[in-house]
Design an enzyme around this catalytic site. Sequence first.
Site, PDB file in Angstrom:
ATOM      1  N   TYR A  96      25.882  27.506 -19.600  1.00 47.05           N
ATOM      2  CA  TYR A  96      26.598  26.659 -20.556  1.00 47.05           C
ATOM      3  C   TYR A  96      25.773  25.436 -20.931  1.00 47.05           C
ATOM      4  O   TYR A  96      24.727  25.165 -20.341  1.00 47.05           O
ATOM      5  CB  TYR A  96      27.966  26.246 -19.998  1.00 47.05           C
ATOM      6  CG  TYR A  96      27.932  25.122 -18.975  1.00 47.05           C
ATOM      7  CD1 TYR A  96      27.457  25.338 -17.679  1.00 47.05           C
ATOM      8  CD2 TYR A  96      28.355  23.838 -19.308  1.00 47.05           C
ATOM      9  CE1 TYR A  96      27.426  24.310 -16.757  1.00 47.05           C
ATOM     10  CE2 TYR A  96      28.329  22.803 -18.381  1.00 47.05           C
ATOM     11  CZ  TYR A  96      27.868  23.049 -17.115  1.00 47.05           C
ATOM     12  OH  TYR A  96      27.825  22.026 -16.198  1.00 47.05           O
ATOM     13  N   LYS A 109      21.632  25.953 -15.825  1.00 50.59           N
ATOM     14  CA  LYS A 109      22.943  25.340 -16.102  1.00 50.59           C
ATOM     15  C   LYS A 109      23.985  26.466 -16.055  1.00 50.59           C
ATOM     16  O   LYS A 109      24.456  26.974 -17.080  1.00 50.59           O
ATOM     17  CB  LYS A 109      22.929  24.590 -17.439  1.00 50.59           C
ATOM     18  CG  LYS A 109      24.045  23.547 -17.507  1.00 50.59           C
ATOM     19  CD  LYS A 109      23.754  22.457 -18.495  1.00 50.59           C
ATOM     20  CE  LYS A 109      24.959  21.569 -18.777  1.00 50.59           C
ATOM     21  NZ  LYS A 109      25.452  20.755 -17.673  1.00 50.59           N
ATOM     22  N   GLU A 128      20.134  15.377  -6.866  1.00 49.38           N
ATOM     23  CA  GLU A 128      20.824  14.852  -8.057  1.00 49.38           C
ATOM     24  C   GLU A 128      22.230  14.473  -7.641  1.00 49.38           C
ATOM     25  O   GLU A 128      22.559  14.450  -6.463  1.00 49.38           O
ATOM     26  CB  GLU A 128      20.816  15.896  -9.180  1.00 49.38           C
ATOM     27  CG  GLU A 128      21.459  17.228  -8.826  1.00 49.38           C
ATOM     28  CD  GLU A 128      21.428  18.243  -9.963  1.00 49.38           C
ATOM     29  OE1 GLU A 128      21.230  17.875 -11.127  1.00 49.38           O
ATOM     30  OE2 GLU A 128      21.640  19.435  -9.668  1.00 49.38           O
ATOM     31  N   LEU A 157      19.068  19.942 -12.052  1.00 48.12           N
ATOM     32  CA  LEU A 157      19.135  20.247 -13.481  1.00 48.12           C
ATOM     33  C   LEU A 157      18.181  19.326 -14.245  1.00 48.12           C
ATOM     34  O   LEU A 157      18.179  18.112 -14.008  1.00 48.12           O
ATOM     35  CB  LEU A 157      20.574  20.023 -13.978  1.00 48.12           C
ATOM     36  CG  LEU A 157      20.842  20.542 -15.377  1.00 48.12           C
ATOM     37  CD1 LEU A 157      20.958  22.068 -15.358  1.00 48.12           C
ATOM     38  CD2 LEU A 157      22.120  19.955 -15.938  1.00 48.12           C
TER      39      LEU A 157
HETATM   40  N1  PLP Z   1      23.003  17.422 -13.055  1.00 46.96           N
HETATM   41  C1  PLP Z   1      24.156  18.107 -13.057  1.00 46.96           C
HETATM   42  C2  PLP Z   1      24.514  18.904 -11.849  1.00 46.96           C
HETATM   43  C3  PLP Z   1      24.999  18.068 -14.177  1.00 46.96           C
HETATM   44  O1  PLP Z   1      26.148  18.761 -14.190  1.00 46.96           O
HETATM   45  C4  PLP Z   1      24.638  17.274 -15.291  1.00 46.96           C
HETATM   46  C5  PLP Z   1      25.479  17.205 -16.492  1.00 46.96           C
HETATM   47  O2  PLP Z   1      26.431  17.904 -16.653  1.00 46.96           O
HETATM   48  C6  PLP Z   1      23.435  16.573 -15.235  1.00 46.96           C
HETATM   49  C7  PLP Z   1      22.633  16.672 -14.116  1.00 46.96           C
HETATM   50  C8  PLP Z   1      22.997  15.724 -16.416  1.00 46.96           C
HETATM   51  O3  PLP Z   1      22.536  16.536 -17.458  1.00 46.96           O
HETATM   52  P1  PLP Z   1      22.590  16.046 -18.984  1.00 46.96           P
HETATM   53  O4  PLP Z   1      21.909  14.726 -19.031  1.00 46.96           O
HETATM   54  O5  PLP Z   1      21.839  17.099 -19.718  1.00 46.96           O
HETATM   55  O6  PLP Z   1      24.025  15.961 -19.361  1.00 46.96           O
END
Ligand code: PLP
Length: 278
Positions: free
Chosen positions: A32, A144, A176, A200
């Site tokens: 997603y 993701k 993270e 991610l």
């Molecule tokens: N890490 C995780 C586990 C996340 O679910 C998200 C965002 O949903 C992020 C990092 C941050 O990603 P982004 O900046 O692309 O929203």
Amino acid sequence: MDQIYLNGSFLPRSEAQIPIMDRGFLFGDGVYELIPVFNKKVFLLEEHLKRLKNSLNLIQMNDIKGLDKIISTLIKKNTKNTFFIYLHITRGVQSSRNHIYSENIEPTILLMCEDYPSFSKNEIKQGFQATIQNDFRWMKSNIKSISLLGNVLLKNYASNNECYETLLMRDNRLTEGSTSNVFIVKDEIIYTPKLSNELLPGVTRGLLIKLLGQNNLKVIESDISQSDLINADEVWCSSSTNSVVPIIKVDNSIINDGKTGKISIKIYEIAQDFISDF
Ligand code: PLP
């Protein structure tokens, strides 16, 4: 926010149905993206579609063409100006429940608009609390994936402990947050975990690294230990939902005397300006 897109049709959310044999429903077999729309303009679309392509590739699915057109139609069909597009692709519907997937099934493609739950500037200035947990998730957190049970449990752990976020450690390395990437500041230098299969590649993380560099603030992508984290001068989380969320307490450790740090506020404001000018 009522009109959604599902497998070739635009229809009201209440009329959309997914077969029970969809592999996304049965196995969490899919990926997603959450893409912000500010004043009817899609924010960093190219970056989100690039990450989507990579996630699809990592689960052996083909890239999906034409998503940009679906997104612009969906934006026109919805009355709100600022929201998220939730884009969800599963491997599709298979006649029997089998871990082994058929090569010749059509992916399920769902796009819908969701409200944008961002914090006010006052909330950001006050700062938030976080807690630390062991990162027990799988070793492909760079995908993701819609299989989010680990993240769901970890985010609820934060919520149950009156925290904004759970910060995750694996072998004494910060990976993270359960729904965000993490930055720390020590002696005016900014650190964030380097990209790997353990986290991610956040679109906001990439944007902040670029903006910090443009503003002569040094960012080092490196390992961060638990001691580095709790002894940091500043800590913040980043995500598409809230670009910069300053953390002023991690479990019992108070960060920067419990006040939001100046670099956190500076990058928050730089990111807000970038969004307004977009
Ligand atoms: N890490 C995780 C586990 C996340 O679910 C998200 C965002 O949903 C992020 C990092 C941050 O990603 P982004 O900046 O692309 O929203």
